[in-house]
Structure formats: structure tokens, C-alpha cells
Write an enzyme that holds these catalytic residues in place. Structure first.
Site, PDB file in Angstrom:
ATOM      1  N   LYS A 136     122.572  -7.632 -26.392  1.00 13.80           N
ATOM      2  CA  LYS A 136     123.486  -7.433 -25.266  1.00 13.80           C
ATOM      3  C   LYS A 136     124.251  -8.653 -24.731  1.00 13.80           C
ATOM      4  O   LYS A 136     123.508  -9.599 -25.160  1.00 13.80           O
ATOM      5  CB  LYS A 136     123.120  -7.091 -24.220  1.00 13.80           C
ATOM      6  CG  LYS A 136     124.805  -6.643 -23.065  1.00 13.80           C
ATOM      7  CD  LYS A 136     124.319  -4.490 -23.468  1.00 13.80           C
ATOM      8  CE  LYS A 136     125.936  -4.216 -22.940  1.00 13.80           C
ATOM      9  NZ  LYS A 136     126.103  -3.300 -23.514  1.00 13.80           N
TER      10      LYS A 136
ATOM     11  N   GLY B 202     134.088   6.111  -9.725  1.00  9.28           N
ATOM     12  CA  GLY B 202     134.091   4.765 -11.136  1.00  9.28           C
ATOM     13  C   GLY B 202     135.062   5.683 -11.343  1.00  9.28           C
ATOM     14  O   GLY B 202     134.965   6.633 -12.486  1.00  9.28           O
TER      15      GLY B 202
ATOM     16  N   GLY C 259     137.100   3.884 -14.114  1.00  8.34           N
ATOM     17  CA  GLY C 259     137.526   3.366 -15.518  1.00  8.34           C
ATOM     18  C   GLY C 259     137.935   4.278 -16.727  1.00  8.34           C
ATOM     19  O   GLY C 259     138.149   5.144 -16.718  1.00  8.34           O
TER      20      GLY C 259
ATOM     21  N   VAL D  29     136.220   5.092 -18.980  1.00 11.15           N
ATOM     22  CA  VAL D  29     134.725   6.717 -19.001  1.00 11.15           C
ATOM     23  C   VAL D  29     135.128   7.462 -18.472  1.00 11.15           C
ATOM     24  O   VAL D  29     135.816   8.530 -18.313  1.00 11.15           O
ATOM     25  CB  VAL D  29     134.334   5.961 -19.234  1.00 11.15           C
ATOM     26  CG1 VAL D  29     132.516   6.833 -19.555  1.00 11.15           C
ATOM     27  CG2 VAL D  29     133.575   5.060 -19.939  1.00 11.15           C
TER      28      VAL D  29
END
Length: 353
Positions: free
Chosen positions: A80, A178, A180, A182
Site C-alpha cells: 500500500k 458513508g 462515497g 462504494v
């Protein structure tokens, strides 16, 4: 603090710090384990409060990618990267090209894709300096968020089947934290399946759109985890499951896309003690990397969306296997997932040695 003494350091193979004064780039790439193949993982851009916070994030995220790829049975290791900075004010093509050069310096040990704060277009800028990119239109898979959301939806259904004994989601109540990319895709799938939605996000416009599109009920962001719902779906940032929030949960299942949902390893046991079934985050949110793994430059074959999404759907089968193992061994599902993943990448370490 030394990286080697950091509490999140887990025998990581390499931690690379990069700085480009001309563009302002300050970045960290962490490779956790590459015994199954080159590391594959996204790049996150975030205004971290300190360098130590950025190190903590990249170490945790890269470790999670090792486990994620292993449980998805992909020929990749875990890596990452993070860019320290405000994605709203500091982005430039030159900065992402400098990031591309940093990725190139690893000679293929790490392939980079998008993550929070980084778009597909940003990765395309990196691609002007390195071939070691994934998740861009040239590869065929494109934006990974629809595949991630599909995997979460399939995993959520498997979790509901295991915990509640039902296949039909009609009338199921789901609290989504959330909205966003997704989170929005997940809400669309859930609405189409007949679920009732509670939603929260700091973006008020996204909340209004969810209310209008899916007849969702808006909830304050700091209260969404307390809503009485059969499923809580955390789809924002991590550490949302902790010693404060877990006693406040009013759900039977936790199944969402956020990374690093558990603040500590002990929080998995706390969920088990409360009788809440937890879908380990790195298992249920693996759809994006599974989809990317079907890109032509990674798989050696033309990208086939139907085949890729069928592969993503197997996340539900993997979760069912984890739940059975957890029950047999009387373990939190988070620990059962770790054990299963380690069987898939730790033997490879021994053989390599």
C-alpha cells in the site's frame, strides 16, 4: 519512533519513504509480504495529522492487502502507499508523476492503484512514469468501486444467510455509514433487493440524493452506528468498531467496505461476545482487487467483466467458510479469517526460505 519498533510493524519486507521537493510529494510505500507474488494495493492521499499517523496507516493497510489477496486466492502480495497531503488542494499532475517515479524505483515489486483521495485519472498520471499501475481504463477493469460494492453486497447476503437464516433481503434494514463511490453502489444494490436503508455521510448532498433515489432515512453521522437495524454497513474510514461504539451497536451483522474497521484486535472478540456477526473487512471488501486481477496486464488474458464479477461473487463463499471455521474453533470471525489467510501465505514464506 523507529519503524521497526512501531506497534503496527509486522515483519514488513520494505518501507520506502519518498520526497520530491519540486512537487511537494511526501509519500510512503509499504510492502508487507510478497511470497505469493508482487504487491498490489492502492495509493491513498490524506491530510494526516502527523507523519506517525501516516506510517500507522500504511503499515496497517499493507498488511491487510496481504491477507486480502491470500483469501481471494490471488497471485499477489500485500502493499500500500500513502501520500501525505490534502487531496482537495495539493493535487497536480507533476506530483502524481513524481509518485509514479517512486513506484518505478521498486522495479515491479509493487503495483499501484487508486484509493481514498486518489482517482483513476491520478493513477493515469503515475502511469506516465511507470508501467506498474493497475485499475486504469487501459487495463479494462477501470474504476474498482463497482466491483468492491458488488463484493460487499454478496458478502452481506452470505452474512445475513448465516446469522439470520434468510436469503431474501426484502424488508431487511441496513444502516450504511458513508456514501462515497462504494457506499452509493452498495445502496443501489440493497434498494434493488428490497432492503430499507438508513444512511449517513458528512456530504449533505450525497445524503439528500440517497433519500430521493432510494427512499433512505437520513441519520446524523455520529449516530448511524446506533440505529436499530439488522445490518450495520461501515463504508467510510476505519477504526469505527471500538470500545465506545461496539456497546452502542443495535444490529445482528456488521458487513461493510471500510478498511481496518476494528480499532484493536480485541474488538473482534467484543463483537463475538455481543453475538454480532462481523464480516472481516479485508475479506468482504476484496472485490476491487479481485476485479483488477483480471486486467490484461496482470492476468495475461483480455479483461472479461462477467468472469471478473463472478470471481468477486465468491467472496460470499469465502465468508461462509470463515464463519464455519469460527464456530468450530470458537473464535471471533476476525481471528478465523487471519488463520485461514496465514495458511495461504505463510507456508510460501517457509518454502522460500
Amino acid at each position: 519512533m523507529s519503524v521497526f519498533a512501531h506497534p503496527e510493524f509486522d515483519a514488513h519486507e520494505k518501507v520506502l519513504f519518498g520526497h520530491d521537493p519540486d512537487t511537494g510529494l511526501k509519500a510512503i510505500i509499504a510492502l508487507h509480504n510478497t511470497s505469493r507474488g508482487p504487491a498490489l494495493g492502492g495509493c491513498r492521499m490524506w491530510a494526516y495529522r502527523s507523519d506517525e499517523e501516516a506510517v500507522t496507516d500504511v503499515l496497517r493497510l499493507s498488511r491487510g492487502m496481504t491477507y486480502k489477496s491470500a483469501l481471494a486466492d490471488l497471485p499477489f502480495g500485500g502493499g500500500k502507499s500513502v501520500i501525505i497531503g490534502d487531496a482537495k488542494t495539493m493535487k497536480s499532475e507533476a506530483l502524481f508523476r513524481a509518485m509514479g517515479r517512486l513506484v518505478e524505483s521498486l522495479g515491479g515489486r509493487y503495483r499501484v492503484a487508486e484509493d481514498v483521495g486518489v482517482t483513476v485519472a491520478d493513477v493515469e498520471a503515475m502511469a506516465r512514469e511507470t508501467d506498474y499501475v493497475a485499475g486504469i481504463p487501459a487495463g479494462g477493469a477501470g474504476d474498482p468501486s463497482p466491483a468492491t460494492a458488488w463484493g460487499v453486497f454478496c458478502g452481506l447476503k452470505a452474512s445475513v444467510r448465516h446469522r439470520l437464516g434468510r436469503d431474501d433481503l426484502r424488508g431487511l434494514t441496513v444502516a450504511v455509514q458513508g456514501l462515497g463511490a462504494v457506499g452509493r453502489h452498495l445502496c443501489a444494490h440493497l434498494h434493488a433487493a428490497g432492503a430499507h436503508l438508513f444512511v449517513a455521510d458528512l456530504n449533505e448532498q450525497a445524503v439528500r440524493q440517497a433519500v430521493e433515489a432510494w427512499n433512505a432515512v437520513a441519520v446524523a453521522p455520529d449516530e448511524i452506528h446506533t440505529v436499530a437495524a439488522e445490518v450495520f454497513a461501515p463504508c467510510a474510514l476505519g477504526a469505527v468498531l471500538n470500545d465506545v461504539s461496539i456497546p452502542q451497536l443495535d444490529c445482528a451483522v456488521v458487513a461493510g467496505s471500510a478498511n481496518n474497521q476494528l480499532a484493536t484486535l480485541q474488538d473482534g472478540a467484543a463483537l463475538k461476545a455481543r453475538g454480532i456477526l462481523y464480516a472481516p473487512d479485508y475479506v468482504i471488501n476484496a472485490g476491487g482487487i479481485v476485479n483488477i486481477s483480471h486486467e490484461s496486464q496482470l492476468s495475461g488474458a483480455p479483461y472479461d467483466k462477467a468472469a471478473a464479477f463472478a470471481h468477486v461473487a465468491r467472496i460470499g463463499d469465502t465468508l461462509a467458510e470463515i464463519y464455519r471455521l469460527a464456530e468450530r474453533a470458537d473464535l471471533p470471525t476476525s481471528e478465523a479469517a487471519d488463520r485461514l489467510a496465514e495458511q495461504r501465505f505463510k507456508p510460501a514464506v517457509s518454502q522460500a526460505a
